[in-house]
Design an enzyme around this catalytic site. Structure first.
Site: not given
Ligand code: NAP
Length: 312
Positions: A134, A137-138
């Site tokens: 992701c 997200c990261d």
């Protein structure tokens, strides 16, 4: 147990949220069971620019929260629980989650799909320590670092472009000599000076100490191997349906997707419908998931009104 719902929707992605909007608005008592957070894969997408109505595109989390708000406005209840087992035969369906059991006169399966693993040495060990599925997200963890993206379809190429916001260099590693991604996505990536591509190349292992430091790759045409230094490995090699809890309960296809009628999304079990990425379909988009949600809701309405039996 909070009584019998008219419809229990398992999964709060775009298909489930749309189905809930329709059934709640039709005055059916509607429950969404969601294991984590609303939006599903939509919420892990930084920028969605092919969902109509938002000419400048829309952040995936924001779009998810808007869909949730709209479904809740008409009375949809949401419980955060992970479903483990279902009993779908008969007029009252029972859904057993980790936290409780729920009953519905109908069920819409809208559990979507999850990222597929690459299956190489180091992948599990470094998940959360350099290996990610992701970018939304990261990605921000990789400011001024080098990262690789594995895969060659829409997700890989699109997320590679997104990662250039943070990373100093993004290398896409694709097993063939041609991308599968849509041309507009490919064009944008190839024009980006931070993006390099290694075609005909597979990742064979992921190495590191506390976190990832490199990947071992092999060119499948020349059979040469090399080590590529990287701090992050973003894996986008397709999806697997979130339908494990349905094995032995409903017919699944060879890929594990829930079989449903194209006509009304009914499954083999009366009063049970499948919508969105959990079923086999040729186009997996927010727009098509939303369409599925509306269609499944219409099936529920017809079934509950007793107008027609579900087809199959
Ligand atoms: P996908 O379309 O299933 O493609 C998987 C990619 O991973 C392919 O390029 C495939 O290579 C590669 N791959 C599969 N197994 C591999 C392995 N073991 N090693 C190396 N590479 C491997 O997956 P996706 O990109 O996650 O997309 C899923 C769905 O969401 C698609 O329907 C897609 O269109 C949709 N989506 C749409 C958008 C958008 O419209 N903007 C954005 C994201 C996703 P090959 O090409 O060689 O088969």
């Amino acid at each position: 147990m909070p009584g019998v719902y008219d419809v229990v929707i398992i999964g709060g992605g775009p298909a489930g949220l749309t189905a809930a909007l329709y059934t709640a608005r039709a005055r059916f008592r509607t429950l969404i069971l969601e294991r984590l957070a609303p939006g599903g894969q939509m919420a892990t997408t930084e920028h969605i620019e092919n969902y109509p109505g938002f000419p400048l595109g829309m952040n995936g989390v924001d779009l998810s929260l808007r869909m949730l708000e709209q479904a809740e406005r008409f009375g949809t209840e949401v419980i955060y629980d992970e479903v483990e087992r279902v009993e779908l035969a008969g007029p009252i369906k029972v859904i057993r989650g980790q936290l409780g059991s729920y009953e519905g006169r109908t069920v819409i399966l809208a559990t979507g799909a999850s990222p597929r693993k690459l299956g190489v040495v180091g992948e599990d060990k470094f998940t959360g320590a350099g290996v990610s599925y992701c970018a939304t997200c990261d990605g921000a963890l990789y400011a001024d670092k080098r990262v690789v993206v594995v895969g060659g379809a829409d997700s890989a190429v699109e997320e590679a472009s997104f990662l250039t916001r943070f990373a100093s260099q993004v290398t896409i590693i694709h097993r063939r000599d041609q991308f599968r991604a849509a041309p507009i996505i490919v064009e944008r990536a190839l024009q980006n000076p931070k993006i390099q591509v290694m075609y005909d190349t597979v990742v064979e292992a992921i190495y590191g100490e506390r976190s990832v430091t490199s990947v071992a790759v092999r060119n499948v045409k020349t059979n040469t191997t090399e080590t590529v230094a990287t701090s992050g490995v973003f894996i986008y090699v397709g999806l697997i349906p979130n339908a494990g809890f349905l094995a032995g309960v409903l017919p699944l296809d060879r890929g594990g997707y829930v079989l449903a009628s194209e006509h009304d999304l009914s499954t083999q079990e009366e009063g049970v419908f499948a919508a969105g990425d959990v079923r086999p379909k040729s186009l997996r988009q927010v727009a098509t998931a939303v369409g599925d949600g509306a269609l499944a809701a219409a099936g529920v309405e017809r079934y509950l009104s007793g107008v027609i039996k579900t087809e199959r």
